[in-house]
Design a protein around this motif. Structure first.
Motif, mmCIF file in Angstrom:
data_model
loop_
_atom_site.group_PDB
_atom_site.id
_atom_site.type_symbol
_atom_site.label_atom_id
_atom_site.label_comp_id
_atom_site.label_asym_id
_atom_site.label_seq_id
_atom_site.Cartn_x
_atom_site.Cartn_y
_atom_site.Cartn_z
ATOM 1 N N MET A 58 0.876 -1.257 -0.086
ATOM 2 C CA MET A 58 -0.034 -0.211 0.022
ATOM 3 C C MET A 58 0.731 1.054 -0.005
ATOM 4 S SD MET A 58 -3.250 -0.873 2.471
ATOM 5 C CE MET A 58 -3.641 0.793 2.568
ATOM 6 N N GLY A 59 2.102 1.099 0.239
ATOM 7 C CA GLY A 59 2.979 2.398 0.291
ATOM 8 C C GLY A 59 3.292 2.832 1.723
ATOM 9 N N LYS A 60 3.784 3.814 1.912
ATOM 10 C CA LYS A 60 4.263 4.126 3.379
ATOM 11 C C LYS A 60 3.889 5.575 3.559
ATOM 12 C CE LYS A 60 8.516 1.276 2.991
ATOM 13 N NZ LYS A 60 9.968 1.102 3.192
ATOM 14 N N VAL A 61 3.611 5.752 4.959
ATOM 15 C CA VAL A 61 3.601 7.183 5.613
ATOM 16 C C VAL A 61 4.834 8.060 5.683
ATOM 17 C CG1 VAL A 61 2.618 8.362 7.339
ATOM 18 C CG2 VAL A 61 1.324 6.594 6.610
ATOM 19 N N VAL A 62 4.934 8.894 5.071
ATOM 20 C CA VAL A 62 6.324 9.854 5.226
ATOM 21 C C VAL A 62 6.107 10.590 6.428
ATOM 22 C CG1 VAL A 62 5.625 11.430 3.887
ATOM 23 C CG2 VAL A 62 8.159 11.051 4.269
ATOM 24 N N ILE A 63 7.257 10.599 7.400
ATOM 25 C CA ILE A 63 7.338 11.251 8.536
ATOM 26 C C ILE A 63 8.491 12.246 8.344
ATOM 27 C CG2 ILE A 63 7.386 11.544 11.048
ATOM 28 C CD1 ILE A 63 6.720 8.556 11.185
ATOM 29 N N VAL A 64 8.143 13.593 8.309
ATOM 30 C CA VAL A 64 9.348 14.766 8.269
ATOM 31 C C VAL A 64 9.560 15.235 9.576
ATOM 32 C CG1 VAL A 64 9.948 16.577 6.649
ATOM 33 C CG2 VAL A 64 8.459 14.785 5.703
ATOM 34 N N ALA A 65 10.687 15.376 10.093
ATOM 35 C CA ALA A 65 10.989 15.949 11.337
ATOM 36 C C ALA A 65 12.508 16.483 11.364
ATOM 37 C CB ALA A 65 10.520 15.144 12.317
ATOM 38 N N THR A 66 12.842 17.326 12.319
ATOM 39 C CA THR A 66 14.304 17.718 12.319
ATOM 40 C C THR A 66 14.664 16.729 13.634
ATOM 41 O OG1 THR A 66 13.461 19.371 13.779
ATOM 42 C CG2 THR A 66 14.115 20.130 11.633
ATOM 43 N N LEU A 67 15.362 15.830 13.259
ATOM 44 C CA LEU A 67 15.713 14.513 14.166
ATOM 45 C C LEU A 67 16.895 14.928 14.850
ATOM 46 C CD1 LEU A 67 15.289 11.613 11.767
ATOM 47 C CD2 LEU A 67 13.740 12.713 13.199
ATOM 48 N N ASP A 68 17.418 15.970 14.944
ATOM 49 C CA ASP A 68 18.538 16.377 15.757
ATOM 50 C C ASP A 68 18.029 17.007 17.119
ATOM 51 O OD1 ASP A 68 17.616 18.664 14.499
ATOM 52 O OD2 ASP A 68 19.549 19.738 14.470
ATOM 53 N N THR A 69 16.809 17.255 17.194
ATOM 54 C CA THR A 69 16.125 17.762 18.185
ATOM 55 C C THR A 69 14.656 16.951 18.700
ATOM 56 O OG1 THR A 69 14.614 19.313 16.950
ATOM 57 C CG2 THR A 69 16.824 19.940 18.133
ATOM 58 N N LYS A 70 14.355 16.134 17.601
ATOM 59 C CA LYS A 70 12.967 15.351 18.183
ATOM 60 C C LYS A 70 13.158 13.986 17.621
ATOM 61 C CE LYS A 70 10.764 19.363 18.226
ATOM 62 N NZ LYS A 70 11.793 20.100 18.546
ATOM 63 N N GLY A 71 14.300 13.298 17.565
ATOM 64 C CA GLY A 71 14.615 11.901 17.116
ATOM 65 C C GLY A 71 13.897 11.040 18.020
ATOM 66 N N THR A 72 14.052 11.116 19.097
ATOM 67 C CA THR A 72 13.385 10.234 20.367
ATOM 68 C C THR A 72 11.784 10.133 20.171
ATOM 69 O OG1 THR A 72 15.284 10.443 21.580
ATOM 70 C CG2 THR A 72 13.122 9.561 22.630
ATOM 71 N N GLU A 73 11.269 11.355 20.021
ATOM 72 C CA GLU A 73 9.946 11.557 19.825
ATOM 73 C C GLU A 73 9.345 10.993 18.766
ATOM 74 O OE1 GLU A 73 11.942 14.364 22.719
ATOM 75 O OE2 GLU A 73 12.099 13.784 20.553
ATOM 76 N N VAL A 74 10.160 11.287 17.687
ATOM 77 C CA VAL A 74 9.618 10.671 16.304
ATOM 78 C C VAL A 74 9.673 9.164 16.107
ATOM 79 C CG1 VAL A 74 10.051 10.681 13.717
ATOM 80 C CG2 VAL A 74 10.142 12.819 15.026
ATOM 81 N N LEU B 86 2.832 3.798 15.021
ATOM 82 C CA LEU B 86 2.389 3.578 13.444
ATOM 83 C C LEU B 86 2.571 2.158 13.009
ATOM 84 C CD1 LEU B 86 3.212 6.962 12.015
ATOM 85 C CD2 LEU B 86 0.938 6.155 12.008
ATOM 86 N N ASN B 87 3.821 1.630 13.422
ATOM 87 C CA ASN B 87 4.220 0.365 12.741
ATOM 88 C C ASN B 87 3.261 -0.664 13.496
ATOM 89 O OD1 ASN B 87 7.733 1.024 12.465
ATOM 90 N ND2 ASN B 87 6.105 1.376 11.237
ATOM 91 N N ALA B 88 3.114 -0.280 14.715
ATOM 92 C CA ALA B 88 2.405 -1.261 15.720
ATOM 93 C C ALA B 88 0.868 -1.588 15.204
ATOM 94 C CB ALA B 88 2.190 -0.850 17.046
ATOM 95 N N LEU B 89 0.310 -0.488 14.841
ATOM 96 C CA LEU B 89 -0.972 -0.385 14.144
ATOM 97 C C LEU B 89 -1.211 -0.793 12.647
ATOM 98 C CD1 LEU B 89 -2.440 3.027 15.498
ATOM 99 C CD2 LEU B 89 -3.006 0.669 16.245
ATOM 100 N N GLY B 90 -0.038 -1.324 12.122
ATOM 101 C CA GLY B 90 0.141 -1.882 10.526
ATOM 102 C C GLY B 90 0.524 -1.034 9.672
ATOM 103 N N VAL B 91 1.081 0.225 10.076
ATOM 104 C CA VAL B 91 1.087 1.346 8.984
ATOM 105 C C VAL B 91 2.661 1.528 8.760
ATOM 106 C CG1 VAL B 91 1.268 3.893 8.608
ATOM 107 C CG2 VAL B 91 -0.710 2.642 9.771
#
Length: 416
Positions: free
Chosen positions: A1-17, A24-29
């Motif tokens: 079905m394709g993937k959901v793209v998550i865009v974020a600045t991971l130097d400050t939001k990595g753990t949260e993302v 999302l993965n646990a819900l099958g996404v």
């Protein structure tokens, strides 16, 4: 079905993302995480597309971005890289949704996921999405779900994980039960039109008349976003034609009002070759939050539309300028076009006993329109008020005449 793209600045939001990705993965996404950070390296997560890879996909390098001189310049370039990446991978059929996460950086991701068409799930989650900040960067002209994170996105806590759990559930639910906007099927013909409260009665009459001829009307609120959104969908092939009844979005850019349709308003439909009838309804005012009206405009006639919006009358000079703008943009059309000018007032307060009654200014608009309009485009003047249902029926009948001669009138699916 394709993937959901998550865009974020991971130097400050990595753990949260990482937490949101795992939910999302646990819900099958399935997901693909893009690092749009510039200054640092990701923390607590390994992205699927690193910031270096994202920069290189846009024709630059992370080193060049870091040396670009200002943070604003670097962010703007990385935003363009993210936009191009999402556009390319959606066109390849690889993406089924998008999420932007962050504080101020969420605007970068929001711009990227707005590339996704209407109906493709899009979520922005940010502490700045609170209603006290401008929503335009988050939403653009698309169907973006905006989620206020309540707390700042810095560390996992019960508030943030609850919000992220619901973001993941919303995305999974939309993917499972929603659907993208598809090209129009054979059968009813869809016609787009624009409307404000000042033109509701007339546009209602347009809708009723078109329904008698197997046309369904799709109405857009001409609030600075509705008009451009209509034009984008028209170009995408959703409509057999357009009745641009409420064209006020060319006024606000001149004075800084709320309903700013941007520099391409009135252009795209004509360039796509679609049949269109245009009415300069409501071009006689700009729209403001009452407290934001500039001091130099406070002596003008005003009309309180509701407690949130005040309408301010355009000057004669502004009406003449709008006549030129209207004419020059419509003159770019490659398809059939007709302009219908109501001569008994352009908005609800424009009546002989109302504060916006200004036949001299309307005449200046019309004179400039005639002076700058391409010779083969007709202007019909009608001695009715812009919100008169009788005018709505006249406009609908005129559109049906244009549609009958259009090659896409019987083939909307092929046009799309």
């Amino acid at each position: 079905m394709g993937k959901v793209v998550i865009v974020a600045t991971l130097d400050t939001k990595g753990t949260e993302v990482a937490y949101l990705r795992d939910r999302l993965n646990a819900l099958g996404v399935d997901t693909v995480v893009l690092d749009s950070g510039i200054l640092g390296e990701p923390t607590g997560i390994v992205p699927d597309v690193s910031n270096a890879e994202l920069a290189e996909s846009g024709g630059t390098t992370i080193a060049e971005l870091r040396a670009s001189g200002t943070r604003g310049s670097a962010v703007a370039q990385m935003r363009d890289c993210a936009i191009a990446w999402v556009r390319e991978h959606h066109a390849a059929g690889e993406l089924t949704g998008g999420i932007s996460v962050g504080g101020v950086g969420s605007v970068m991701g929001a711009a990227a996921i707005q590339v996704l068409p209407v109906g493709i799930p899009k979520i922005v989650v940010a502490p700045t999405a609170s209603g006290h900040h401008e929503f335009a960067p988050y939403v653009g002209t698309k169907d973006v779900l905006v989620m206020h994170s309540v707390v700042d996105i810095l560390g996992l806590n019960p508030v943030l994980t609850t919000v992220f759990d619901n973001v993941a559930a919303a995305m999974a639910g939309m993917l499972q039960h929603g659907h993208p906007l598809t090209p129009p099927a054979s059968g009813p013909r869809y016609v787009a039109t624009t409307m404000l409260g000042n033109t509701t009665a007339a546009v209602g009459a347009v809708r009723d008349r078109l329904s008698e001829h197997d046309c369904e009307t799709v109405v857009f609120h001409s609030n600075g976003v509705g008009g451009p959104a209509m034009e984008e969908l028209a170009v995408d092939g959703q409509f057999v034609g357009v009745i641009d009844y409420t064209t006020n979005e060319i006024n606000d850019p001149l004075v800084g009002g709320i309903h700013d349709g941007g520099p391409d308003r009135l252009r795209k439909v004509g360039l796509a070759g679609l049949p269109q009838v245009l009415v300069p309804a409501c071009i006689d005012f700009s729209v403001w939050a009452p407290a934001s009206i500039p001091q130099e405009m406070r002596s003008r006639p005003r009309y309180e539309h509701n407690p949130e919006y005040t309408l301010v009358l355009a000057t004669h000079e502004e009406k003449a300028e709008m006549g030129r703008i209207f004419a020059e943009r419509v003159s770019e059309t490659t398809g059939p076009a007709l302009i219908i000018m109501p001569m008994r007032g352009l908005s609800i307060p424009a009546t002989p006993d109302g504060p916006f009654w200004d036949p001299e200014g309307d005449a200046l608009f019309l004179a400039a329109l005639r002076a700058h309009l391409r010779d083969d485009i007709e202007i019909r003047t009608i001695d009715l008020h812009s919100n008169d249902p009788a005018l709505g029926r006249i406009v609908a009948d005129a559109f049906l005449e244009l549609l009958a001669t259009s090659p896409i009138a019987t083939a909307p699916k092929e046009y799309a």
